[in-house]
Design a protein around this motif. Structure first.
Motif, mmCIF file in Angstrom:
data_model
loop_
_atom_site.group_PDB
_atom_site.id
_atom_site.type_symbol
_atom_site.label_atom_id
_atom_site.label_comp_id
_atom_site.label_asym_id
_atom_site.label_seq_id
_atom_site.Cartn_x
_atom_site.Cartn_y
_atom_site.Cartn_z
ATOM 1 N N LEU A 187 0.829 -1.201 0.000
ATOM 2 C CA LEU A 187 0.000 0.000 0.000
ATOM 3 C C LEU A 187 0.866 1.254 0.000
ATOM 4 O O LEU A 187 2.047 1.219 0.369
ATOM 5 C CB LEU A 187 -0.904 0.010 1.240
ATOM 6 N N GLN A 188 0.253 2.366 -0.396
ATOM 7 C CA GLN A 188 0.956 3.646 -0.399
ATOM 8 C C GLN A 188 0.935 4.305 0.978
ATOM 9 O O GLN A 188 1.870 4.993 1.375
ATOM 10 C CB GLN A 188 0.326 4.594 -1.426
ATOM 11 N N ASP A 189 -0.169 4.090 1.728
ATOM 12 C CA ASP A 189 -0.280 4.669 3.068
ATOM 13 C C ASP A 189 -1.393 3.950 3.828
ATOM 14 O O ASP A 189 -2.129 3.148 3.250
ATOM 15 C CB ASP A 189 -0.597 6.169 2.983
ATOM 16 N N PHE A 190 -1.503 4.248 5.112
ATOM 17 C CA PHE A 190 -2.539 3.665 5.957
ATOM 18 C C PHE A 190 -3.471 4.767 6.441
ATOM 19 O O PHE A 190 -3.050 5.924 6.597
ATOM 20 C CB PHE A 190 -1.908 2.988 7.190
ATOM 21 N N PRO A 191 -4.726 4.443 6.699
ATOM 22 C CA PRO A 191 -5.601 5.435 7.343
ATOM 23 C C PRO A 191 -5.087 5.716 8.747
ATOM 24 O O PRO A 191 -4.720 4.791 9.473
ATOM 25 C CB PRO A 191 -6.970 4.747 7.346
ATOM 26 N N ARG A 192 -5.061 6.970 9.114
ATOM 27 C CA ARG A 192 -4.476 7.348 10.400
ATOM 28 C C ARG A 192 -5.339 8.394 11.113
ATOM 29 O O ARG A 192 -6.132 9.083 10.482
ATOM 30 C CB ARG A 192 -3.063 7.936 10.203
ATOM 31 N N THR A 193 -5.122 8.496 12.413
ATOM 32 C CA THR A 193 -5.748 9.557 13.185
ATOM 33 C C THR A 193 -5.017 10.859 12.885
ATOM 34 O O THR A 193 -3.987 10.876 12.201
ATOM 35 C CB THR A 193 -5.665 9.284 14.693
ATOM 36 N N LYS A 194 -5.525 11.959 13.446
ATOM 37 C CA LYS A 194 -4.889 13.261 13.246
ATOM 38 C C LYS A 194 -3.462 13.280 13.807
ATOM 39 O O LYS A 194 -2.619 14.039 13.352
ATOM 40 C CB LYS A 194 -5.709 14.359 13.924
ATOM 41 N N ASN A 195 -3.195 12.410 14.785
ATOM 42 C CA ASN A 195 -1.857 12.355 15.388
ATOM 43 C C ASN A 195 -0.968 11.292 14.766
ATOM 44 O O ASN A 195 0.126 11.028 15.252
ATOM 45 C CB ASN A 195 -1.969 12.107 16.891
ATOM 46 N N GLY A 196 -1.465 10.652 13.694
ATOM 47 C CA GLY A 196 -0.627 9.709 12.968
ATOM 48 C C GLY A 196 -0.769 8.264 13.352
ATOM 49 O O GLY A 196 -0.111 7.395 12.775
ATOM 50 N N LYS A 197 -1.615 7.939 14.345
ATOM 51 C CA LYS A 197 -1.803 6.543 14.728
ATOM 52 C C LYS A 197 -2.623 5.819 13.670
ATOM 53 O O LYS A 197 -3.575 6.363 13.103
ATOM 54 C CB LYS A 197 -2.492 6.443 16.092
ATOM 55 N N ILE A 198 -2.249 4.575 13.419
ATOM 56 C CA ILE A 198 -2.914 3.790 12.373
ATOM 57 C C ILE A 198 -4.282 3.331 12.843
ATOM 58 O O ILE A 198 -4.433 2.813 13.941
ATOM 59 C CB ILE A 198 -2.038 2.586 11.976
ATOM 60 N N LEU A 199 -5.281 3.514 11.977
ATOM 61 C CA LEU A 199 -6.647 3.070 12.263
ATOM 62 C C LEU A 199 -6.811 1.659 11.714
ATOM 63 O O LEU A 199 -7.139 1.448 10.549
ATOM 64 C CB LEU A 199 -7.652 4.033 11.624
ATOM 65 N N ARG A 200 -6.588 0.670 12.571
ATOM 66 C CA ARG A 200 -6.571 -0.723 12.133
ATOM 67 C C ARG A 200 -7.936 -1.176 11.609
ATOM 68 O O ARG A 200 -8.015 -1.841 10.576
ATOM 69 C CB ARG A 200 -6.110 -1.626 13.281
ATOM 70 N N ASN A 201 -8.990 -0.837 12.328
ATOM 71 C CA ASN A 201 -10.319 -1.270 11.890
ATOM 72 C C ASN A 201 -10.686 -0.684 10.534
ATOM 73 O O ASN A 201 -11.296 -1.356 9.695
ATOM 74 C CB ASN A 201 -11.369 -0.883 12.937
ATOM 75 N N GLN A 202 -10.320 0.562 10.320
ATOM 76 C CA GLN A 202 -10.598 1.195 9.028
ATOM 77 C C GLN A 202 -9.783 0.535 7.920
ATOM 78 O O GLN A 202 -10.261 0.373 6.799
ATOM 79 C CB GLN A 202 -10.288 2.692 9.111
ATOM 80 N N LEU A 203 -8.555 0.156 8.236
ATOM 81 C CA LEU A 203 -7.715 -0.534 7.256
ATOM 82 C C LEU A 203 -8.312 -1.886 6.885
ATOM 83 O O LEU A 203 -8.314 -2.286 5.713
ATOM 84 C CB LEU A 203 -6.297 -0.699 7.825
ATOM 85 N N ILE A 204 -8.850 -2.596 7.896
ATOM 86 C CA ILE A 204 -9.506 -3.879 7.626
ATOM 87 C C ILE A 204 -10.686 -3.686 6.673
ATOM 88 O O ILE A 204 -10.890 -4.468 5.739
ATOM 89 C CB ILE A 204 -9.985 -4.521 8.950
ATOM 90 N N GLN A 205 -11.457 -2.630 6.889
ATOM 91 C CA GLN A 205 -12.604 -2.354 6.014
ATOM 92 C C GLN A 205 -12.147 -2.030 4.600
ATOM 93 O O GLN A 205 -12.792 -2.421 3.620
ATOM 94 C CB GLN A 205 -13.423 -1.188 6.582
ATOM 95 N N GLN A 206 -11.028 -1.335 4.470
ATOM 96 C CA GLN A 206 -10.489 -1.029 3.142
ATOM 97 C C GLN A 206 -10.105 -2.310 2.401
ATOM 98 O O GLN A 206 -10.350 -2.441 1.199
ATOM 99 C CB GLN A 206 -9.276 -0.106 3.254
ATOM 100 N N LEU A 207 -9.508 -3.239 3.140
ATOM 101 C CA LEU A 207 -9.124 -4.503 2.509
ATOM 102 C C LEU A 207 -10.361 -5.277 2.071
ATOM 103 O O LEU A 207 -10.371 -5.899 1.000
ATOM 104 C CB LEU A 207 -8.292 -5.343 3.487
ATOM 105 N N LYS A 208 -11.415 -5.242 2.875
ATOM 106 C CA LYS A 208 -12.651 -5.941 2.517
ATOM 107 C C LYS A 208 -13.250 -5.374 1.238
ATOM 108 O O LYS A 208 -13.781 -6.116 0.395
ATOM 109 C CB LYS A 208 -13.672 -5.828 3.654
ATOM 110 N N SER A 209 -13.164 -4.055 1.085
ATOM 111 C CA SER A 209 -13.763 -3.416 -0.091
ATOM 112 C C SER A 209 -13.027 -3.763 -1.379
ATOM 113 O O SER A 209 -13.567 -3.637 -2.474
ATOM 114 C CB SER A 209 -13.779 -1.894 0.084
ATOM 115 N N LYS A 210 -11.774 -4.230 -1.243
ATOM 116 C CA LYS A 210 -10.982 -4.593 -2.422
ATOM 117 C C LYS A 210 -11.199 -6.031 -2.852
ATOM 118 O O LYS A 210 -10.757 -6.454 -3.917
ATOM 119 C CB LYS A 210 -9.490 -4.370 -2.138
ATOM 120 N N GLN A 211 -11.857 -6.806 -1.974
ATOM 121 C CA GLN A 211 -12.029 -8.233 -2.273
ATOM 122 C C GLN A 211 -13.181 -8.475 -3.248
ATOM 123 O O GLN A 211 -14.100 -7.693 -3.359
ATOM 124 C CB GLN A 211 -12.277 -9.000 -0.969
#
Length: 544
Positions: free
Chosen positions: A520-544
């Protein structure tokens, strides 16, 4: 009076004991007490702005300005305990508003400048703040968004004109402070009185407020002693790469250094990997605090070495785990390790590495002396060595938050049976090192195994062509879960998904090794840069 910090936390018969004073005020402890000593004319804060240049303020200057701000709030007839919402970049006016509010007896509410106007409006409404302090350039977008909030007065920093909102009184900070007295008797707050309200990600999708007492600053003393490397007879020059609104920065790069009478250097503006070593060099910083991404950028994109930064003696990191490889490269190039810590908005940093113990790659460090922390099982019993347990903090820890703002049920769920349950899991080895496993929701349950994503990420990050990665559990065929890894390749990397799959098979136990790799080029993150794991999981589901 000056606070005797040594008497607050001490060892008696081998046991750590807290003696929290009945009355305590964060603003007095961080600022006014130093204005009464030979530190009065010492710089408390230096701000580097890429447009405005360098500004600074002494402890005496900060004492005067915070008193003026407190007098301004008094002139606005603000009641004690009311909230003051602060949305400012890194500038001198930030600590003036933050500490000035606390000095007055109000509750400071720091917010990020990265938030959209609608998000600021939500925080204003939820906190019930009546006063907003922000920059003139930010006010036009906020003006309409705040129509449904309780904001009655807006105080604006900066130069130039500003639009008038008929429903809200709008004031110019510089003009208002010029008209106020520099004398103010600090509110005689009790240690357990509320002082500031920070917002963190909520389980409902909305941010939730975390209310802290004045004693929270005293609860940070173990971090000051065991995570920092503060000299008692030398003025440290401490720089953080982040923004004051983030609790990580608010504590470690503002309240902690000022409590101990040191000098803070902060930056505002566009930046790149060269910004931080350049500023360390210019200001002769002795302590640098950042996040793994910043350290990685400095190593990968600059030519600086320890010979260019002779003043730098101590480096600190938090927010996410620093890879073993990056730790090794940094220490080899700059001659010193990076000391990591684990913390959260509810209690700040309570587990960390420190100079008296060897940095063990992959481990988060030790429970700081003075914090009463246990790894508990489902029956609230302490687990054995290297057994997985819920990180739990004794409820009488002075650094622990008061409550979740207007969320009594969530507070009662998190604080019960004499413990605060962090929601994070870890193991502790025979040497006392803590091995962080992650939040319950992050732990991957795959084919009967409970797998920490951090254990996988630690190994994959050692690959020289990996810039960052996140391990996740991907559900297939109903209840089956595969371990997958999402990878951001390093600049100019020519790595394939197959290469990384084989790397995982070679360096991880078979049940831990990722079965799929996503580049991937980047990960979904909070305003402080923390990775949003649940949102990333949803992104992967949408690609399937």
């Amino acid at each position: 009076m000056q606070y005797s910090l040594d008497s607050v936390l001490k060892q008696v018969n081998g046991q750590w004991q807290w003696e929290i004073p009945e009355h305590f005020n964060i603003a007095y402890a961080c600022i006014d007490q130093h204005s009464e000593t030979d530190k009065a004319n010492q710089n408390a804060l230096i701000i580097e702005d890429d447009v405005l240049g360098e500004t600074s303020i002494s402890y005496q200057g900060l004492a005067n300005q915070t008193s003026k701000f407190a007098n301004l709030l008094e002139s606005l007839d603000l009641e004690k305990g009311e909230r003051v919402l602060i949305r400012l970049p890194n500038q001198v006016e930030y600590p003036i508003a933050f500490f000035g509010s606390i000095k007055y007896g109000a509750i400071a509410v720091p917010t990020s400048t990265l938030l959209a106007a609608s998000e600021v409006a939500y925080l204003a409404k939820d906190s019930g703040a009546k006063v907003l302090v922000t920059e003139k350039s930010m006010w036009p977008k906020l003006s309409k968004a705040l129509a449904d909030s309780k904001i009655e007065k807006v105080i604006l920093t900066g130069d130039g004109d500003f639009p008038v909102n008929e429903a809200i009184t709008v004031l110019d900070l510089n003009k208002q402070l010029a008209a106020q007295s520099a004398s103010f008797e600090t509110y005689n707050s009790k240690a357990n009185d509320p002082a500031y309200l920070v917002y963190t990600s909520g389980t409902t999708g909305y941010p939730k407020g975390v209310l802290h007492a004045h004693r929270a600053l005293l609860g940070r003393l173990p971090a000051s002693k065991y995570w920092f490397d503060l000299a008692s007879n030398v003025t440290e020059r401490i720089m953080h790469s982040g923004k004051f609104n983030w609790t990580y920065v608010l504590g470690s790069a503002l309240m902690d250094p000022l409590l101990h009478g040191h000098t803070v250097i902060a930056y505002e503006g566009k930046n790149d990997a060269n910004t931080w070593p350049r500023l360390i060099q210019k200001h002769q910083c002795s302590i640098f605090i950042g996040v793994p991404t910043i350290y990685r950028q400095i190593v990968q994109k600059t030519e600086y070495t320890k010979f260019d930064l002779p003043s730098l003696k101590h480096c600190m990191s938090a927010g996410e785990h620093l890879s073993d490889e990056m730790q090794h490269i940094w220490e080899e190039r700059f001659g010193k390790p990076i000391y990591e810590a684990i913390g959260m908005s509810e209690v700040s940093y309570y587990i960390s590495q420190h100079k008296k113990a060897k940095v063990k790659p992959g481990a988060a460090g030790f429970i700081q002396p003075g914090h009463f922390v246990e790894l508990l099982d489902e029956k609230l019993k302490s687990v054995e060595v290297m057994q997985e347990g819920l990180i739990s903090i004794r409820e009488d820890d002075p650094g622990l938050f008061l409550k979740y703002w207007k969320l009594p049920e969530e507070t009662a769920e998190a604080k019960c049976n004499g413990w605060f349950f962090t929601g994070d899991y870890a193991k502790q080895d025979e040497d006392g090192y803590i091995w962080f496993l992650g939040r319950k929701d992050d732990i991957i349950n795959s084919f009967g195994y409970r797998i920490s994503p951090h254990e996988i990420e630690r190994i994959i990050k050692t690959h020289p062509q990996v810039a960052d990665c996140v391990a996740l559990g991907e559900n297939i065929e109903g209840d089956k879960t595969l371990v997958v890894i999402c990878v951001i390749p390093a600049d100019n990397a020519s790595i394939s998904e197959q290469d990384l799959y084989e790397f995982g098979q070679q360096h991880l136990a078979k049940y831990k090794a990722p079965k799929k790799v996503y580049l991937l080029q980047d990960f979904p993150r909070t305003k402080n840069g923390k990775i949003l794991r649940n949102q990333l999981i949803q992104q992967l589901k949408s690609k399937q």
